[in-house]
Scaffold this active site. Structure first.
Site, PDB file in Angstrom:
ATOM      1  N   HIS A  45      52.252   9.633  38.568  1.00 38.79           N
ATOM      2  CA  HIS A  45      51.296   9.634  37.582  1.00 38.79           C
ATOM      3  C   HIS A  45      49.999   9.106  38.066  1.00 38.79           C
ATOM      4  CE1 HIS A  45      49.564   7.741  33.901  1.00 38.79           C
ATOM      5  NE2 HIS A  45      50.270   8.409  33.176  1.00 38.79           N
ATOM      6  N   GLU A  75      48.612  16.398  33.637  1.00 39.60           N
ATOM      7  CA  GLU A  75      47.790  15.005  32.782  1.00 39.60           C
ATOM      8  C   GLU A  75      46.364  14.870  33.481  1.00 39.60           C
ATOM      9  OE1 GLU A  75      50.609  11.969  30.746  1.00 39.60           O
ATOM     10  OE2 GLU A  75      49.902  11.434  32.884  1.00 39.60           O
TER      11      GLU A  75
END
Ligand code: 13P
Length: 260
Positions: free
Chosen positions: A97, A169
């Site tokens: 992430h 993302e």
């Protein structure tokens, strides 16, 4: 993509909710979220809530995911939690992430080891990749996506690649990023095409078509349908909006209505 792949709606709660709050929130979601065939709803609570929630959750309704873990299976690593210790609690784990990459300085090596450790422990890694705003402005989106895919997947063989999910993302679209802006569906479509092209180069065309690729970044009930309708998007990774039961349940309902 017009095949029988699942749609994933993944809630990344980040560092929010105590175990007690998480339990109450899960109870609320359990009453409202109705499952559907080909739809997988995944919740990523804080590490401290995983064990209690794993006893509470109906696994037919929701799966649990770790937000983070250490890649070695055991040993003298004070303060760390091995993914081997999370077996039985989680079915999925986020890896790479952008908050881990940029705030906690995780390297390509860490990410590569984590993806491999998850696969080794029968837990599906959700490998998050995406460029920063500066990288996009400098025209580096493609190379960043390629480097992060190559870095994250280099321990993963052709036999195991179907055990991996990729999430695009872009850092500039994540709601907590300074001056964040929502991505246009065309920008997502372009990036996801690039991801599948790179996967095709690494693992072949069939795998590139079959691998699940999710989108994350400022997803809310107003944008969810448009993002789910983007060619090549197999689901959503939701941060802020997953903390509000009404918003998250609305996103799940929207996903049920989108033909894949
Ligand atoms: P937001 O949905 O708050 O932009 O967060 C996205 C994210 O980082 C999910 O992992």
């Amino acid at each position: 993509m017009g095949n029988s792949r699942k749609t994933y709606i993944v809630a990344n709660w980040k560092m929010n909710f105590t175990p007690g709050e998480a339990s109450i929130y899960l109870h609320k979601l359990s009453e409202r979220v109705k499952g559907a065939r080909d739809l997988q709803v995944v919740l990523c609570p804080s590490l401290v809530s995983l064990q209690p929630l794993s006893l509470q959750v109906s696994r037919r309704q929701f799966k649990l995911a770790a937000q983070n873990f250490y890649w070695r299976d055991f040993g003298a690593y004070t303060g760390e939690v091995a993914i081997a210790q999370l077996r039985g609690f989680v079915d999925y784990a986020l890896v790479g992430h952008s908050e881990r990459r940029h705030i906690f300085c995780e390297t390509d090596k860490d990410i590569r080891e984590k993806v491999a450790a998850a696969v080794r422990n029968d837990i599906t890694p959700i490998l998050c990749i995406g460029e920063t705003s500066d990288e996009r402005l400098m025209g580096e989106t493609d190379v960043v996506i390629y480097d992060q895919l190559l870095g994250g997947l280099s321990e993963i063989s052709k036999e195991d690649i179907d055990k991996v999910i990729v999430a695009y993302e872009p850092v500039w679209a994540i709601s907590s990023t300074k001056n964040a802006r929502s991505a246009a569906p065309e920008e997502i479509e372009d990036a996801i095409k690039r991801i599948r092209t790179h996967i095709s180069k690494l693992y072949g065309k069939n795998i590139a078509e079959e691998i699940s690729v999710l989108y994350g970044g400022s997803v809310n009930p107003s944008s969810a349908a448009a993002y789910l309708n983007v060619e090549g998007v197999d689901g959503l990774l939701v941060g802020g909006a997953s903390l509000i039961a009404d918003s998250f349940c609305d996103i799940v309902e929207i996903a049920k209505g989108v033909e894949k």
